[in-house]
Enzyme design. Structure first.
Site, PDB file in Angstrom:
ATOM      1  N   HIS A  58      15.979 -26.269  -9.962  1.00 28.26           N
ATOM      2  CA  HIS A  58      16.173 -25.007 -10.659  1.00 28.26           C
ATOM      3  C   HIS A  58      16.195 -25.235 -12.167  1.00 28.26           C
ATOM      4  O   HIS A  58      16.174 -26.369 -12.653  1.00 28.26           O
ATOM      5  CB  HIS A  58      17.469 -24.343 -10.200  1.00 28.26           C
ATOM      6  N   GLU A  60      18.508 -24.956 -14.490  1.00 26.55           N
ATOM      7  CA  GLU A  60      19.612 -25.710 -15.066  1.00 26.55           C
ATOM      8  C   GLU A  60      19.402 -27.213 -14.897  1.00 26.55           C
ATOM      9  O   GLU A  60      19.678 -27.996 -15.819  1.00 26.55           O
ATOM     10  CB  GLU A  60      20.926 -25.290 -14.394  1.00 26.55           C
ATOM     11  N   CYS A  86      23.437 -20.933  -9.323  1.00 28.66           N
ATOM     12  CA  CYS A  86      23.690 -20.818  -7.887  1.00 28.66           C
ATOM     13  C   CYS A  86      24.882 -21.667  -7.477  1.00 28.66           C
ATOM     14  O   CYS A  86      25.222 -22.666  -8.115  1.00 28.66           O
ATOM     15  CB  CYS A  86      22.449 -21.203  -7.092  1.00 28.66           C
ATOM     16  N   ALA A 173     -14.346   5.728  -4.886  1.00 32.49           N
ATOM     17  CA  ALA A 173     -15.533   5.357  -4.116  1.00 32.49           C
ATOM     18  C   ALA A 173     -16.392   6.599  -3.956  1.00 32.49           C
ATOM     19  O   ALA A 173     -15.896   7.738  -3.983  1.00 32.49           O
ATOM     20  CB  ALA A 173     -15.149   4.813  -2.745  1.00 32.49           C
ATOM     21  N   TRP A 181     -19.448  -2.075  -8.004  1.00 30.88           N
ATOM     22  CA  TRP A 181     -18.137  -2.150  -8.654  1.00 30.88           C
ATOM     23  C   TRP A 181     -18.004  -0.995  -9.629  1.00 30.88           C
ATOM     24  O   TRP A 181     -18.920  -0.747 -10.416  1.00 30.88           O
ATOM     25  CB  TRP A 181     -17.955  -3.469  -9.377  1.00 30.88           C
ATOM     26  N   GLU A 302      -3.908  -3.235  -2.232  1.00 27.30           N
ATOM     27  CA  GLU A 302      -5.292  -2.878  -2.562  1.00 27.30           C
ATOM     28  C   GLU A 302      -5.899  -2.265  -1.317  1.00 27.30           C
ATOM     29  O   GLU A 302      -6.446  -2.967  -0.463  1.00 27.30           O
ATOM     30  CB  GLU A 302      -6.088  -4.101  -3.018  1.00 27.30           C
ATOM     31  N   GLY A 304      -7.434   1.701   0.682  1.00 25.60           N
ATOM     32  CA  GLY A 304      -8.179   2.925   0.473  1.00 25.60           C
ATOM     33  C   GLY A 304      -7.268   4.121   0.288  1.00 25.60           C
ATOM     34  O   GLY A 304      -6.038   4.027   0.400  1.00 25.60           O
TER      35      GLY A 304
END
Length: 374
Positions: A58, A60, A86, A173, A181, A302, A304
């Site tokens: 970590h 630290e 922690c 689309a 694209w 991602e 439709g």
């Protein structure tokens, strides 16, 4: 009540810790990205560190190692850290014990750790050992840097970010489904950078059948690939889908049980989970909780317009990452099928986080109003 620290020196060192946290690798997930700066009593920086990849040291520990490598003693020093050290044994030992052993005199932390395994216990152990503790400096920045981790710990769901590429008039689309694209190569590379930040990328079966995407990170360097998730109520994912080509786990959520189909997909490396709702579709809210259980902090969507609409209607989307191309496409598929609404007051309220130009396109980051209040 503990009050935020506002001295200029404190803010300077906390900003340095936040910068270190921002440099932590994406592979630190599911752990939060944390930074730590050790400072001597006379204001000299002794060591700096950030969280390593999951299972590694970590922040630290890295800061203590950095100080030792430079020959600096840490007795009587102050540790500036962006999250509570922690106090439990996980993949690594307790950081609060390491700070105590190193002779740290004071810890200035941005926030308490929302992890129930810590949640103030690190501060208690430090104080019990005679270490002074101050909390609050840089809290907003530290929380924002790890908003997915906080979401998973507090809400028990990932932070859900929906990515959309559209024309200026909102078409994602053409009516025949063609979408590659709409936006520029620069926008697509930027989108891959956002994919890389996520623990998992989610799409729907419609996108898999229409576009056959890989959904991996290819256009930017990344230390690890996010998991891929498919919402597939009828278990229609083809075994030769490109999403399996990138390697690594693919998680499929379905609403039916079909032993033969499941066996074929499992042979391709998929994990199939049946989570039906009352309508015979995937229970999306239950899926989010399951993803959190699988230690996903940030979920990148991602999909439709149909699945997007379902996620929005069920109140499961926290943030929208929208790329707008400078072109008009006219009627076609929209961003999310959520209407028609009866009145304007039924609209989903958003607030803009940022608007930036990426190549010829605009990148708009908008957050649901109040979504970050947890």
């Amino acid at each position: 009540m503990q009050q935020p620290i506002h001295t200029s020196a404190t803010l300077e060192f906390i900003q340095a810790a936040l910068q270190a946290a921002d440099n932590a690798p994406l592979s630190a997930a599911p752990n939060p990205r944390i930074g730590c700066v050790l400072v001597s009593a006379d204001g000299r920086t002794l060591g700096t560190g950030h969280t390593q990849q999951a299972g590694g040291p970590h922040a630290e520990i890295m800061a203590l190692r950095d100080a030792a490598a430079q020959g600096h003693a840490t007795q009587g020093a102050t540790a500036y850290v962006t999250l509570e050290p922690c106090s439990h044994h996980g993949r690594t030992g307790p950081c609060c014990d390491a700070l105590i052993a190193a002779g740290i005199q004071k810890v200035v932390a941005s926030m308490a750790d929302p992890n129930p395994l810590v949640s103030g216990q690190g501060f208690e152990r430090l104080r019990a050992a005679g270490v002074a503790v101050a909390v609050g400096a840089g809290a907003a920045e530290a929380r924002e840097l790890n908003i997915g981790f906080f979401s998973r710990m507090v809400r028990k769901t990932p932070w859900v970010r929906m990515k959309i590429a559209a024309s200026l008039d909102g078409t994602t689309a053409l009516a025949n489904g063609e979408s590659q694209w709409i936006t520029s190569p620069e926008a697509r590379a930027d989108g891959h950078a956002w994919r890389a930040r996520a623990g998992a990328v989610l799409t729907g079966i419609g996108t898999v059948l229409q576009d056959n995407p890989r959904l991996d990170v290819r256009l930017v360097d990344t230390p690890r690939q996010p998991f891929r998730v498919i919402v597939d109520s009828l278990l229609q994912t083809p075994v030769d889908a490109k999403i399996f080509e990138a390697g690594g786990p693919v998680w499929i959520y379905t609403a039916i049980q079909d032993a033969s189909r499941e066996a074929a997909l499992t042979a391709k490396g998929a994990t199939v989970t049946c989570l039906p709702d009352a309508r015979g579709k995937v229970d999306l809210a239950a899926m989010m909780k399951d993803l959190a259980h699988r230690e996903i902090n940030d979920l990148h969507v991602e999909a439709g317009s149909k699945l997007n609409g379902s996620l929005v209607r069920e109140g499961l989307v926290d943030e929208f990452l929208v790329y707008l191309a400078p072109r008009l496409l006219g009627p076609g598929l929209g961003m999310a099928s959520i209407g028609p609404l009866a009145q304007l007051s039924d609209a989903v309220p958003l607030q803009f986080q940022s608007v930036e130009k990426v190549g010829p396109d605009l990148r708009v980051l908008a957050r649901g109003v109040g979504r970050d209040q947890f």
